[in-house]
Motif scaffolding. Structure first.
Motif, mmCIF file in Angstrom:
data_model
loop_
_atom_site.group_PDB
_atom_site.id
_atom_site.type_symbol
_atom_site.label_atom_id
_atom_site.label_comp_id
_atom_site.label_asym_id
_atom_site.label_seq_id
_atom_site.Cartn_x
_atom_site.Cartn_y
_atom_site.Cartn_z
ATOM 1 N N TRP A 2 0.830 -1.201 0.000
ATOM 2 C CA TRP A 2 0.000 0.000 0.000
ATOM 3 C C TRP A 2 0.868 1.256 0.000
ATOM 4 O O TRP A 2 0.594 2.212 -0.721
ATOM 5 C CB TRP A 2 -0.931 0.001 1.205
ATOM 6 N N LEU A 3 1.904 1.246 0.821
ATOM 7 C CA LEU A 3 2.803 2.389 0.896
ATOM 8 C C LEU A 3 3.517 2.612 -0.438
ATOM 9 O O LEU A 3 3.660 3.754 -0.898
ATOM 10 C CB LEU A 3 3.818 2.192 2.023
ATOM 11 N N LEU A 4 3.946 1.529 -1.089
ATOM 12 C CA LEU A 4 4.591 1.655 -2.390
ATOM 13 C C LEU A 4 3.609 2.192 -3.435
ATOM 14 O O LEU A 4 3.978 3.001 -4.288
ATOM 15 C CB LEU A 4 5.147 0.304 -2.841
ATOM 16 N N GLY A 5 2.368 1.752 -3.378
ATOM 17 C CA GLY A 5 1.362 2.263 -4.304
ATOM 18 C C GLY A 5 1.092 3.736 -4.100
ATOM 19 O O GLY A 5 0.939 4.496 -5.066
ATOM 20 N N THR A 6 1.049 4.169 -2.855
ATOM 21 C CA THR A 6 0.845 5.584 -2.550
ATOM 22 C C THR A 6 2.025 6.421 -3.045
ATOM 23 O O THR A 6 1.826 7.481 -3.649
ATOM 24 C CB THR A 6 0.654 5.775 -1.038
ATOM 25 N N MET A 7 3.229 5.939 -2.801
ATOM 26 C CA MET A 7 4.407 6.669 -3.265
ATOM 27 C C MET A 7 4.456 6.685 -4.796
ATOM 28 O O MET A 7 4.883 7.673 -5.396
ATOM 29 C CB MET A 7 5.688 6.040 -2.707
ATOM 30 N N GLY A 8 4.031 5.605 -5.432
ATOM 31 C CA GLY A 8 3.967 5.579 -6.897
ATOM 32 C C GLY A 8 2.966 6.592 -7.423
ATOM 33 O O GLY A 8 3.209 7.237 -8.450
ATOM 34 N N GLY A 9 1.838 6.743 -6.740
ATOM 35 C CA GLY A 9 0.853 7.747 -7.131
ATOM 36 C C GLY A 9 1.390 9.155 -7.004
ATOM 37 O O GLY A 9 1.156 10.001 -7.874
ATOM 38 N N ILE A 10 2.112 9.409 -5.926
ATOM 39 C CA ILE A 10 2.719 10.731 -5.740
ATOM 40 C C ILE A 10 3.762 10.986 -6.826
ATOM 41 O O ILE A 10 3.847 12.086 -7.386
ATOM 42 C CB ILE A 10 3.340 10.847 -4.337
ATOM 43 N N ASN A 11 4.531 9.949 -7.160
ATOM 44 C CA ASN A 11 5.532 10.084 -8.212
ATOM 45 C C ASN A 11 4.867 10.384 -9.560
ATOM 46 O O ASN A 11 5.351 11.217 -10.327
ATOM 47 C CB ASN A 11 6.378 8.818 -8.289
ATOM 48 N N GLU A 12 3.753 9.722 -9.860
ATOM 49 C CA GLU A 12 3.042 9.977 -11.114
ATOM 50 C C GLU A 12 2.479 11.393 -11.139
ATOM 51 O O GLU A 12 2.449 12.035 -12.183
ATOM 52 C CB GLU A 12 1.925 8.959 -11.313
ATOM 53 N N ARG A 13 2.008 11.885 -10.002
ATOM 54 C CA ARG A 13 1.519 13.261 -9.953
ATOM 55 C C ARG A 13 2.655 14.256 -10.194
ATOM 56 O O ARG A 13 2.450 15.275 -10.851
ATOM 57 C CB ARG A 13 0.857 13.542 -8.614
#
Length: 127
Positions: free
Chosen positions: A112-123
């Motif tokens: 979940w944490l990796l997915g959240t960080m990936g979302g922030i990176n995509e933003r």
């Protein structure tokens, strides 16, 4: 030329999309320039975050595989302690630890944490 009766009551108007309001054009240019500058400034950060995320995803998948095997043995040990030795408290502790290291415990939190960080990176990349 003959047209169908459905098209007779309508008029066709061509709208010039290229015509811009005189005060909107400089504002759009400022936004475009700021976006380009932000992309240049954020490129090293997004590159580093992308590399870190890829490494962490590899570790997450690899450790999840190993921890699943360990969780199975720990669960079997806790179950055996409960059934054969009659140690309910120790067996429940072992089963709880097995649940924490199973794919539904701490590895799910890491995913979940990796997915959240990936979302922030995509933003950050989409700026």
């Amino acid at each position: 030329m003959k047209y169908s009766a459905a098209f007779l009551p309508f008029e066709i108007h061509i709208i010039d999309i290229q015509k811009k309001v005189w005060y909107a054009y400089p504002k759009e240019m400022e936004v475009v320039l700021m976006r380009i500058l932000l992309k240049i400034l954020l490129f090293p950060i997004t590159l580093m975050v992308s590399i870190i995320l890829l490494v962490c995803q590899f570790f997450c998948v690899f450790s999840s595989m190993l921890l699943s095997i360990l969780a199975f043995f720990l669960f079997a040990l806790g179950f055996a302690a409960m059934v054969f030795l009659g140690e309910m408290e120790e067996g429940l502790k072992a089963m709880f630890i097995a649940y924490l290291i199973s794919p539904y415990g701490i590895p799910m939190l890491a995913a979940w944490l990796l997915g959240t960080m990936g979302g922030i990176n995509e933003r950050l990349k989409s700026i």
